[in-house]
Design an enzyme around this catalytic site. Structure first.
Site, mmCIF file in Angstrom:
data_model
loop_
_atom_site.group_PDB
_atom_site.id
_atom_site.type_symbol
_atom_site.label_atom_id
_atom_site.label_comp_id
_atom_site.label_asym_id
_atom_site.label_seq_id
_atom_site.Cartn_x
_atom_site.Cartn_y
_atom_site.Cartn_z
ATOM 1 C CG ASP A 70 -2.107 0.974 0.976
ATOM 2 O OD1 ASP A 70 -2.534 1.127 -0.195
ATOM 3 O OD2 ASP A 70 -2.592 1.593 1.944
ATOM 4 C CG PHE A 151 3.537 2.247 -11.923
ATOM 5 C CD1 PHE A 151 4.785 1.730 -11.598
ATOM 6 C CD2 PHE A 151 2.628 2.479 -10.887
ATOM 7 C CE1 PHE A 151 5.112 1.442 -10.275
ATOM 8 C CE2 PHE A 151 2.951 2.190 -9.561
ATOM 9 C CZ PHE A 151 4.199 1.675 -9.258
ATOM 10 N NE ARG A 180 5.812 -0.682 -4.878
ATOM 11 C CZ ARG A 180 5.494 0.503 -5.445
ATOM 12 N NH1 ARG A 180 6.246 1.024 -6.384
ATOM 13 N NH2 ARG A 180 4.401 1.126 -5.066
HETATM 14 P P1 ITT Z 1 -3.262 -2.296 -5.566
HETATM 15 O O1 ITT Z 1 -4.105 -1.812 -4.400
HETATM 16 O O2 ITT Z 1 -3.955 -3.288 -6.457
HETATM 17 O O3 ITT Z 1 -1.906 -2.776 -5.125
HETATM 18 P P2 ITT Z 1 -3.279 0.482 -6.429
HETATM 19 O O4 ITT Z 1 -2.752 1.130 -7.668
HETATM 20 O O5 ITT Z 1 -4.716 0.674 -6.092
HETATM 21 O O6 ITT Z 1 -2.935 -1.070 -6.546
HETATM 22 P P3 ITT Z 1 -2.472 1.824 -3.934
HETATM 23 O O7 ITT Z 1 -3.798 1.723 -3.275
HETATM 24 O O8 ITT Z 1 -1.268 1.490 -3.120
HETATM 25 O O9 ITT Z 1 -2.355 0.883 -5.219
HETATM 26 O O10 ITT Z 1 -2.369 3.278 -4.544
HETATM 27 C C1 ITT Z 1 -1.212 3.943 -4.738
HETATM 28 C C2 ITT Z 1 -1.363 5.006 -5.800
HETATM 29 O O11 ITT Z 1 -0.097 5.630 -5.918
HETATM 30 C C3 ITT Z 1 -1.720 4.454 -7.178
HETATM 31 O O12 ITT Z 1 -2.358 5.447 -7.939
HETATM 32 C C4 ITT Z 1 -0.343 4.137 -7.750
HETATM 33 O O13 ITT Z 1 -0.321 4.137 -9.166
HETATM 34 C C5 ITT Z 1 0.503 5.260 -7.155
HETATM 35 N N1 ITT Z 1 1.857 4.761 -6.918
HETATM 36 C C6 ITT Z 1 2.250 3.848 -5.988
HETATM 37 N N2 ITT Z 1 3.552 3.610 -6.087
HETATM 38 C C7 ITT Z 1 4.003 4.375 -7.101
HETATM 39 C C8 ITT Z 1 5.248 4.555 -7.703
HETATM 40 O O14 ITT Z 1 6.312 3.859 -7.314
HETATM 41 N N3 ITT Z 1 5.350 5.421 -8.708
HETATM 42 C C9 ITT Z 1 4.286 6.121 -9.126
HETATM 43 N N4 ITT Z 1 3.064 5.998 -8.636
HETATM 44 C C10 ITT Z 1 2.908 5.127 -7.623
#
Ligand code: ITT
Length: 196
Positions: A70, A151, A180
């Site tokens: 998360d 992404f 991460r």
């Molecule tokens: P899951 O819950 O399925 O893992 P999610 O995309 O909904 O996927 P999160 O709830 O953790 O994941 O939301 C994190 C947001 O921040 C989401 O829009 C991601 O694309 C973004 N994000 C997370 N890590 C990132 C990174 O390393 N670089 C750019 N954006 C990131």
């Protein structure tokens, strides 16, 4: 054969996590590999609670060791938003980025500081135990998009040490410094210390 579920449907996250753990596991699943969709409501204001819930629910359902992530972007000028709600800031990456940039319109560079945070939870179903790992990286939100790697918010997250946005770095370099990547590094050390 050691298997792991990477409990995400975000393919960007999946690739980064799999890349770092390539030597530790033989088989990787993402949530997209299962026909059954397990609903996990990420309803806590705390990343750590959401990530433990996600790892545990998926791990118990499929009976396989599971890692969940998360993460969120906390922008100083926005009082820490979007934070734990980063995924819900819009419907697509482009929309989320457009909203962020428009909310920061007119905000000068030195006030565009931001922190990316990642919480990982590793859950072992047969022991009913979770381990949590954390990583963070500070940077700035750019005025416009840069680069096409990665992404999510990668095109607008600037890393001073490299004078580049995340989206201008290869996955290997991003993983070596990112929120991460740092959490994954701690997880890898843990795996080595607690060999099966
Ligand atoms: P899951 O819950 O399925 O893992 P999610 O995309 O909904 O996927 P999160 O709830 O953790 O994941 O939301 C994190 C947001 O921040 C989401 O829009 C991601 O694309 C973004 N994000 C997370 N890590 C990132 C990174 O390393 N670089 C750019 N954006 C990131």
């Amino acid at each position: 054969m050691r298997q792991i579920v990477i409990a995400t449907s975000n393919t960007g996250k999946f690739k980064e996590i799999r890349d770092v753990l390539a030597d530790a596991f033989d088989r990787f699943y993402s949530l997209n590999d299962f026909d059954e969709k397990v609903l996990v409501e990420e309803d806590s204001p705390l990343y750590v609670e959401n990530v433990i819930k996600k790892a545990r629910k998926i791990g118990d359902r499929f009976g396989i060791e599971t890692i969940a992530d998360d993460s969120g972007l906390e922008v100083e000028a926005l009082g820490g938003r979007p934070g734990v709600l980063s995924a819900r800031y819009g419907d697509t990456d482009d929309e989320r980025i457009a909203r962020l940039l428009s909310e920061l319109e007119g905000v000068e560079w030195k006030k565009r500081g931001a922190v990316f945070k990642a919480y990982l939870a590793f859950y072992i179903p047969e022991r009913e135990v979770s381990y949590v790992f954390y990583g963070a990286l500070s940077g700035y939100i750019t005025f416009e998009k840069r680069g096409d790697q990665g992404f999510g918010y990668d095109p607008v997250f600037y890393v001073p040490e490299y004078d580049k946005a995340f989206a201008e770095l290869t996955m290997e370099v991003k993983n070596s410094i990112s929120h991460r990547g740092r959490a994954l590094h701690a997880f890898s050390k843990f795996l080595n210390a607690v060999k099966k």
